[in-house]
Write an enzyme that holds these catalytic residues in place. Sequence first.
Site, PDB file in Angstrom:
ATOM      1  N   HIS A  61       0.828  -1.025   0.074  1.00  0.00           N
ATOM      2  CA  HIS A  61      -0.005  -0.019  -0.041  1.00  0.00           C
ATOM      3  C   HIS A  61       0.772   1.253   0.030  1.00  0.00           C
ATOM      4  CE1 HIS A  61      -2.983   3.173   1.374  1.00  0.00           C
ATOM      5  NE2 HIS A  61      -2.040   3.368   2.364  1.00  0.00           N
ATOM      6  N   ASP A 115       7.793  22.675 -25.114  1.00  0.00           N
ATOM      7  CA  ASP A 115       7.694  21.442 -24.603  1.00  0.00           C
ATOM      8  C   ASP A 115       8.634  20.967 -23.773  1.00  0.00           C
ATOM      9  OD1 ASP A 115       7.324  18.248 -24.541  1.00  0.00           O
ATOM     10  OD2 ASP A 115       6.248  18.446 -26.155  1.00  0.00           O
ATOM     11  N   TRP A 144       7.207  -0.548   4.135  1.00  0.00           N
ATOM     12  CA  TRP A 144       8.045   0.059   2.826  1.00  0.00           C
ATOM     13  C   TRP A 144       9.156   0.600   3.219  1.00  0.00           C
ATOM     14  CZ3 TRP A 144       9.307   5.155   1.349  1.00  0.00           C
ATOM     15  CH2 TRP A 144       9.268   6.058   2.516  1.00  0.00           C
ATOM     16  N   SER A 190      13.464   6.047 -13.491  1.00  0.00           N
ATOM     17  CA  SER A 190      12.318   6.881 -13.982  1.00  0.00           C
ATOM     18  C   SER A 190      12.200   8.172 -13.310  1.00  0.00           C
ATOM     19  CB  SER A 190      10.976   6.047 -13.876  1.00  0.00           C
ATOM     20  OG  SER A 190       9.764   7.016 -13.858  1.00  0.00           O
ATOM     21  N   SER A 191      12.331   8.331 -12.099  1.00  0.00           N
ATOM     22  CA  SER A 191      12.177   9.433 -11.316  1.00  0.00           C
ATOM     23  C   SER A 191      13.384  10.229 -11.708  1.00  0.00           C
ATOM     24  CB  SER A 191      12.138   9.271  -9.759  1.00  0.00           C
ATOM     25  OG  SER A 191      11.253   8.573  -9.448  1.00  0.00           O
ATOM     26  N   HIS A 237      14.055  11.240   3.917  1.00  0.00           N
ATOM     27  CA  HIS A 237      13.362  12.180   4.372  1.00  0.00           C
ATOM     28  C   HIS A 237      13.276  13.386   3.384  1.00  0.00           C
ATOM     29  CE1 HIS A 237      11.307  14.681   7.451  1.00  0.00           C
ATOM     30  NE2 HIS A 237      12.011  15.713   6.847  1.00  0.00           N
ATOM     31  N   GLU A 251      12.691  12.733   0.351  1.00  0.00           N
ATOM     32  CA  GLU A 251      11.459  12.007  -0.417  1.00  0.00           C
ATOM     33  C   GLU A 251      10.243  12.454   0.145  1.00  0.00           C
ATOM     34  OE1 GLU A 251      10.986  10.134  -2.850  1.00  0.00           O
ATOM     35  OE2 GLU A 251       8.772   9.536  -2.593  1.00  0.00           O
ATOM     36  N   TYR A 287       9.689  15.440   1.464  1.00  0.00           N
ATOM     37  CA  TYR A 287       9.573  17.081   0.800  1.00  0.00           C
ATOM     38  C   TYR A 287       9.262  16.955  -0.704  1.00  0.00           C
ATOM     39  CZ  TYR A 287      10.375  18.306   5.260  1.00  0.00           C
ATOM     40  OH  TYR A 287      10.101  18.512   6.715  1.00  0.00           O
ATOM     41  N   SER A 316       0.005  27.378  -3.846  1.00  0.00           N
ATOM     42  CA  SER A 316       0.064  28.783  -3.742  1.00  0.00           C
ATOM     43  C   SER A 316      -0.205  29.407  -5.129  1.00  0.00           C
ATOM     44  CB  SER A 316       1.923  28.879  -3.863  1.00  0.00           C
ATOM     45  OG  SER A 316       2.171  28.447  -2.662  1.00  0.00           O
ATOM     46  N   HIS A 362      15.669  11.681  12.602  1.00  0.00           N
ATOM     47  CA  HIS A 362      14.473  11.700  13.413  1.00  0.00           C
ATOM     48  C   HIS A 362      13.514  10.704  13.298  1.00  0.00           C
ATOM     49  CE1 HIS A 362      12.421  14.626  10.186  1.00  0.00           C
ATOM     50  NE2 HIS A 362      11.850  13.421  10.204  1.00  0.00           N
ATOM     51  N   HIS A 363      13.677   9.889  12.043  1.00  0.00           N
ATOM     52  CA  HIS A 363      12.883   8.718  11.870  1.00  0.00           C
ATOM     53  C   HIS A 363      13.434   7.594  12.978  1.00  0.00           C
ATOM     54  CE1 HIS A 363      10.564  10.567   8.475  1.00  0.00           C
ATOM     55  NE2 HIS A 363      11.846  11.176   8.235  1.00  0.00           N
ATOM     56  N   THR A 393       8.442  26.173   7.090  1.00  0.00           N
ATOM     57  CA  THR A 393       7.021  25.646   6.944  1.00  0.00           C
ATOM     58  C   THR A 393       5.920  26.861   7.506  1.00  0.00           C
ATOM     59  OG1 THR A 393       8.053  23.382   7.222  1.00  0.00           O
ATOM     60  CG2 THR A 393       5.495  23.764   6.945  1.00  0.00           C
ATOM     61  N   LYS A 450       5.586  29.657   5.084  1.00  0.00           N
ATOM     62  CA  LYS A 450       4.513  29.256   4.012  1.00  0.00           C
ATOM     63  C   LYS A 450       2.989  29.412   4.418  1.00  0.00           C
ATOM     64  CE  LYS A 450       7.057  26.609   0.635  1.00  0.00           C
ATOM     65  NZ  LYS A 450       6.431  27.448  -0.412  1.00  0.00           N
ATOM     66  N   ARG A 491       1.750   0.615  15.303  1.00  0.00           N
ATOM     67  CA  ARG A 491       1.440   0.381  13.838  1.00  0.00           C
ATOM     68  C   ARG A 491       1.829  -0.834  13.581  1.00  0.00           C
ATOM     69  NH1 ARG A 491       6.141   3.901  10.877  1.00  0.00           N
ATOM     70  NH2 ARG A 491       4.730   3.518   9.143  1.00  0.00           N
TER      71      ARG A 491
END
Lengths: 380, 527, 287
Positions: free
Chosen positions: B79, B108, B144, B171-172, B255, B257, B259, B270, B304-305, B330, B333, B452
């Site tokens: 998932h 293009d 994941w 691809s990315s 991390h 990722e 963002y 915005s 921090h993870h 943040t 913003k 979890r």
Amino acid sequence: MNKLKQLFAGGALLTFMSSVAHAEYGLNMPVGVTETSRQVYDLHMLILWVCVAIGVVVFGAMIWSMIFHRKSKGAVASQFHESMTAEVVWTVVPFIILIVMAIPATKVLIDMHDASEADMSIKVTGYQWKWRYEYIGEDVDFFSSLDAASNEARQVGSKIDPSTVDNYLLNVDRPLVIPVGKKVRFLLTASDVIHAWWVPDFGWKKDAIPGFINEAWVKVDEPGVYRGQCAELCGRDHGFMPIVVEVKSEADYAIWLAAQKGEEVVAKMEAEVALVEGLTADDLIQKGEEVYRANCVACHQMKGEGIAGVFPAISGSALVNGPMDAQIDMVMNGKVGTAMVAFKNQLNDVELAAVITYQRNSLGNSVGDSVQPSAIAALR
Amino acid sequence: MTTVTADTHDDHHDHGPAKGFMRWVTTTNHKDIGTLYLIFSLVMFMVGGAMAMVIRLELFQPGLQFVDPGFFNQMTTVHALVMIFGAVMPAFVGLANWMLPIMVGGPDMALPRMNNWSFWILPFAFAMLLSTFFMDGGAAAGGWTLYPPLVLQGGNGFPYMIFAIHMMGISSVMGAINVIVTILNMRAPGMTLMKMPLFVWTWFITAYLLIAVMPVLAGAVTMLLTDRFYDTSFFSAAGGGDPVLFQHIFWFFGHPEVYILILPAFGVVSSIIPTFARKPLFGYSSMVYATASIAFLSFIVWAHHMFTVGMPIEGELFFMYATMLIAVPTGVKVFNWISTMWKGSMTFETPMLFSIGFVIMFTIGGFSGLMLAIAPADFQYHDTYFVVAHFHYVLVTGAIYSIMAAAYYWLPKWTGNMYNEKMGQWHFWLSTVSVNVLFFPQHFLGLAGMPRRIPDYSVQFAEFNMWSSIGGFAFGLSQVFFCYIVYKTIKGGEKATDQVWEGAEGLEWTLSSPPPYHSFTTAPEIK
Amino acid sequence: MSSENAYYVPHDAKWPIVGSIGLTLFLGGFAGQLNGTSMAANVMIIGFLVLVYMMFGWFGDVINESESGTYKKLEDVSFRMGMIWFIFSEVMFFAAFFGALYYIRVFSVPWLAGEGSGATTNEFIWSGFEAVWPTNGPAAVGGEYEKMGAWGLPAINTFILLTSGATVTWAHWGLVANKRKQLIMGLAATVLLGFIFVGLQALEYSHGYNELNLTMGSGIYGSTFYMLTGFHGFHVTVGAIMLLVMLVRSIKGHFTPENHFAFEAAAWYWHFVDVVWLGLFIFVYWL
């Protein structure tokens, strides 16, 4: 129609009442039973309220604007789009708030890290899927796994209502026991994959990492039973390896400890006798069934059918029905890279001999031979 | 190369699209590829959503009713992979493909063939990933985050999963290179960097993040592969490695990722808020700098993870402070968005509703993020449903809400047809109510002690889980409704004007709706 | 932008889908091979061939377009930027492995040996283990082995690669100055040096496996050693093939002093593998 309304109202009320009735089951973090856990709780509440306060201001301004600055109310858009002052203010103010939050956080963190001058140490090892507790210097060493009632109820399609089981999924066969008011140091590690040892009432969790030891400590204020769970995904039965800690008064703890040592001595003597005298095949099979249920069913399943593709079946297995040496090697030394661990580190000679004999003569297998504990001991 | 060589080829500018299926396979047109990405992402959103339904179904009540715990773990793992790499990222790349060349006034994307390949790797990669469900041992079930040693216990699907991730990475990276080159090289004369719409800016910065971290993920999963098949010891203490090493490398990718998944959302919002507030974006340049600061900080906060892995205290303090710092840009913003709305002349069409929903609920996710940053408190929150609630607030009501907002905002431009406003509003309110029923109680569950990634739980967690599941089913159904709205808009509807929205500004609104197959064959004038 | 200067947008790109199919067959076959599925190796080879076919076709098309003057200044800039950022992504790929090496040497091995926060780890699990580099870990995974010395083949290889960096630059000077002979000789020398490097690396591996008992399974030292040098060797091979193609194209007269992006791209790539090697030589072989 009215009846329907009444029914609805009644239903809503009932739901509400039941939520109130269960309110004690926590919307919030437990305050816990240690100095650390209380500090963590206070810190948690501090940040929570800071966030709520900021939220009120921010969302308040936003909602105000949405109500009063809408086109349908004839609002005309101003065209301002810059303000150095505002930008500086809302950069600096949050920064100051953060510093205010960081100070107590730093203090608590430093306290939590200080596991020195402990009164006693317990080595905690995570296994798939149970915990092992070794009391350093006390010769007390045992496994703690999900209790039988929960284990029965949690099987897919068991038809047992979990609410009829005491402490469903939060109960174990042998809890960890520690004395009240003593600084207990935990040495956390794992034998197979990463686990995490967590009792919310103690205020922390810590990963148990194979090959490394993490330290943590606890000093509990009041006797009681505290429950927790493994918190790091550790495979299929991650949800089924709870932690139960019984905190006893010092006197009770001493009694308990002595009893444990007595049991260990008896067990050792029994094992030694068995080693010398041997056991009958029937005894081995009987004992083996217990061992199998406690250690093997999580993967190989109750009837030895395994789970296709992941955990091989015991029933009809070529390994089990083949030469015994290969089976003994598998059980004792495990298979690298799989969940099959080396059980020689977990089970004693009697248990190993019993479970191997059991597997060969039960679960749909009937090889008809048996192995004695002495033969296992010779292979160590 | 300073002199222009003789121009002997035919100009291809007036080509319309080819016909039939092969048009989509061989297309180099940024709009076609954008459409492919968006459709692919919607399909993956439904696939990942179906897995979420299985999860919520099993968690509806205590006890195991439907699935084996092993399969449950496969569901949570895949998932996440599908939603992150299959739904959210391709959706933003799709938006980038559609909008970036138009927004900068270019003809293009800069590297059109590679653009095609960036997309056409994805269906193969996901076919490979999803095929692992049918292999011995099933799909990946170690989460994941792929933490070893657990992930190494996987069945035959393991190497396929690893290679699928490699393909997504390829691809990315190609997609990101294309974005950077397009923005640097394809802007119309006069389109200076500080005139670019914020969506372009946020994507520009996102693309750098992608190029910097996707290869790191590739390296990490390669080490997993060799640890399993070639006897290396990167993540095994016995050989001198460390399982935690993987977590460091993974989160060095992971991390940024996060963002990657949210910065383009900032850009979308915005763009939309000024349109419906009929007022220019407040603090444009501070928005750009804030985005850049967030991107920079994202490289120094990864651990921090992993506060609970037992880092030395200096490490925990450093990562705690650095993480708290992210709250500053943040916050800037959020304050800017609110200032944009302040004294505007607001209307609340569906895109605006989703954007406002984004600002509020993303901020809630931000608050719980700030709480999680406090290391000692994180020792309690970590790996509980509190974290699950947190990242679903920032990803579902954050990233995905912004994608919904973007879809409603630009659908009239893309298709030439207005969507049904009433249905759009229904979709918003159904989603917003249900998503909060779905995720808000999870905060309580986590605080009360529910870990979890568990398929079954103690009875004290039963009620909130039931609420959460009910919210989940309702949210799932609402998204099926969204598919219907999109389908209907593509098929027909009231014709959209070129301007579409009264307050809309930007180059995309100067083109017809739908725009011509080639956007700007001559560069537009930039004021 | 007048229309004759308009940016070139190609149409009907058939190569990407061929590439996707090739990549899927290659990696799918590889995965099957790792699982021990029969015939998977064949799928892998077919996939590889499809990928090679794709590259010939794709680059062939681009070369033809370039030769017929399709690309102008803007397209050229796009290619350059694309290559630069591609190389940057490669740098980050190596960063993951260098980062792993750093973490292992600075943190995890000392912890296992009881330094810093690892006191109890060493006491209770790995007592007696000491932090020395190289190491195959506290369990001495893979058995006795010898370290790969820095001053034999690796030093020669360093010299070879640095020289090849100089020859490719010399070739570039030749190209810019329109000295065809210098270009071709310089390139040929670079390609030759590149393949010699790869050959010597293969020799070193065979020495490691056969005489030093240093394998990928030799704990963390073997792991980092072979993975870092292996991926580097792979990149050198790719770079050398790129330069070989450039050599062929130079002989065919494709490049002019003004128009030779492909050559420069290959040269950049070559310098990149060069720099990575210096990092390897210092951190893997020497220190």
